[in-house]
Design an enzyme around this catalytic site. Sequence first.
Site, PDB file in Angstrom:
ATOM      1  N   ALA A  20       0.838  -1.200   0.000  1.00 40.12           N
ATOM      2  CA  ALA A  20       0.000   0.000   0.000  1.00 40.12           C
ATOM      3  C   ALA A  20       0.872   1.249   0.000  1.00 40.12           C
ATOM      4  O   ALA A  20       1.749   1.398   0.848  1.00 40.12           O
ATOM      5  CB  ALA A  20      -0.908  -0.003   1.228  1.00 40.12           C
ATOM      6  N   ASP A  21       0.612   2.140  -0.959  1.00 36.37           N
ATOM      7  CA  ASP A  21       1.331   3.416  -0.949  1.00 36.37           C
ATOM      8  C   ASP A  21       0.522   4.442  -0.152  1.00 36.37           C
ATOM      9  O   ASP A  21      -0.528   4.126   0.400  1.00 36.37           O
ATOM     10  CB  ASP A  21       1.649   3.874  -2.378  1.00 36.37           C
ATOM     11  CG  ASP A  21       0.400   4.143  -3.212  1.00 36.37           C
ATOM     12  OD1 ASP A  21      -0.681   4.395  -2.626  1.00 36.37           O
ATOM     13  OD2 ASP A  21       0.501   4.107  -4.461  1.00 36.37           O
ATOM     14  N   SER A  22       1.031   5.678  -0.114  1.00 31.76           N
ATOM     15  CA  SER A  22       0.386   6.675   0.748  1.00 31.76           C
ATOM     16  C   SER A  22      -1.042   6.974   0.292  1.00 31.76           C
ATOM     17  O   SER A  22      -1.924   7.213   1.123  1.00 31.76           O
ATOM     18  CB  SER A  22       1.217   7.955   0.770  1.00 31.76           C
ATOM     19  OG  SER A  22       1.307   8.501  -0.537  1.00 31.76           O
ATOM     20  N   ASP A  70      -3.058   4.820  -1.249  1.00 32.06           N
ATOM     21  CA  ASP A  70      -3.852   3.661  -0.837  1.00 32.06           C
ATOM     22  C   ASP A  70      -4.276   3.797   0.625  1.00 32.06           C
ATOM     23  O   ASP A  70      -5.399   3.466   0.998  1.00 32.06           O
ATOM     24  CB  ASP A  70      -3.029   2.374  -0.956  1.00 32.06           C
ATOM     25  CG  ASP A  70      -2.806   1.960  -2.398  1.00 32.06           C
ATOM     26  OD1 ASP A  70      -3.713   2.155  -3.216  1.00 32.06           O
ATOM     27  OD2 ASP A  70      -1.722   1.419  -2.696  1.00 32.06           O
ATOM     28  N   ARG A 130      -7.976   1.944  -9.330  1.00 29.94           N
ATOM     29  CA  ARG A 130      -7.434   3.306  -9.179  1.00 29.94           C
ATOM     30  C   ARG A 130      -7.154   3.951 -10.533  1.00 29.94           C
ATOM     31  O   ARG A 130      -6.367   4.882 -10.632  1.00 29.94           O
ATOM     32  CB  ARG A 130      -6.203   3.311  -8.259  1.00 29.94           C
ATOM     33  CG  ARG A 130      -5.126   2.330  -8.647  1.00 29.94           C
ATOM     34  CD  ARG A 130      -4.143   2.129  -7.508  1.00 29.94           C
ATOM     35  NE  ARG A 130      -3.205   3.249  -7.423  1.00 29.94           N
ATOM     36  CZ  ARG A 130      -2.256   3.357  -6.496  1.00 29.94           C
ATOM     37  NH1 ARG A 130      -2.121   2.442  -5.571  1.00 29.94           N
ATOM     38  NH2 ARG A 130      -1.448   4.385  -6.492  1.00 29.94           N
TER      39      ARG A 130
END
Lengths: 92, 412
Positions: free
Chosen positions: A37-39, A41, B73
Amino acid sequence: MDRQDVLDQIAEVAVEVLGVERELVTEDASFKDDLDADSLDLVEFVMAVEERFNLSIPEEKLEGIDTVGAAVSLVVDNAAAESAPAETGTAG
Amino acid sequence: MNAPARHRVAVTGLGVKSPAGRDLETFWSNLLKGRSTAGPIQRIDVSDLPIGFACEIPDWDPEAYLGYKEARRTDRVAQLGFAAAADALAAAGDPATDPARCGVVCGTGVGGLITQEEQERELFARGPSRVSPFLVPMMMANATAALVAMKLGWTGPNFCIATACTAGSHALGEASRLIRDGSADVVLTGGTEACLTPIALASFARMGALSTRSSEPERASRPFDPDRDGFVIGEGAGFLVLERLDRAEARGAHIWGEIAGYGRNADAYHVTAPSPGGVGAAACMELALADAGLEPSQVAHINAHGTSTPLNDLAEGEAVVKVFGEHGPPVTSIKGAVGHLIGAAGAVEAVAAFLSLRDGVVPPTVNHDRTDPELAIDVVAGAPRSVAPGPVVSNSFGFGGHNASLVLAPPA
């Protein structure tokens, strides 16, 4: 709020929002290293957690929430704080 | 100072996601059948909208290309664009060059409008804390170009062109210049659009740009026909792999043809109406022909912008007559079949033009029952028409007065 119940619900949110396998979502799992998970996410994940538990988590409380277990604690503590006045008599 | 290089630009791969098909051969056979793809919009509720029909892509599954998380996304516009790009590259084979020599140029009219509208609804209904952190990366017009680069690891020139309905042709033209001037060896270029949303339908309808033939959507887009009354909006994407011709030949790539010329200019006249008599469009086609070193008489057919609006088709038809004379090369518009794909139109139309070059046949202009008596042009209608192999002029003209014309040539 029961910790295992919170973990189960957070896992469901993680599966949906982060697209990870359920088995990976353990208390020890790191959002960044284990759940990829990135920021961005994480912001979306927190929004989904707030929605799920009908909570509003203040921004400053998100500092240091690196693992699933920390997120579970955050939800448990927030729920306890919010429901504290009404807690008596509704236990169980 | 040495003279600048002028490399020839080969097309080695094509990909398309369109209302007429999500693979090349389905798309092509449907264009040749000459059927409209317009119908009532299924993806959103259109009951409150003045116009509720369009050319829509049914049953789109982005996860096949992007996986679950990435698809979530990514706005539909970039999903379609990436998929078309991936198909084009798969068909082209491995260009085998340094990733720093590989670029991406993508056109779009508005970018991720579906996401933008969804998030604006959240903002107004529930406040700023409910706005997605993915709104900006999903709505930004450059998202598709960025996604293609990230997925492929291509670090060469990478940008987006947002010139409304001209964006697709501008992208191809500017990409061809990157190859030609030696800035890149390989460029994935195309256009993508997915704006079948309430705000887009309402606002195009308020301009009077859309056909109001709601009782017969499949008859609504009718380029160069005197009964045309506006365009039918569509969604889709087209991508092409461009390579330096000498490199493509050396690796034994299949070569569809070349981008041999490119003209672009501005009407500098009105934000939506074309310049009277099509003077801007005519000058643009002349620039493209000069760039290719061709005389008008050498052009085998014209893949027109042909939107089915009264003004565009009049100005474009007049421009064609100015450049090519009365009843010059055959003219077709695939917008009768797939509607107006806005920023994807020029790219999808270029894909169609290369299929024409392969098969020596021009698809019919759907719903063109007769030619507007104001226009002395030869419109291909009713059935596909065989043409001698030869260069195609493909036009795009956009709101804002942007014009782009490409000369697409058969393999040498």
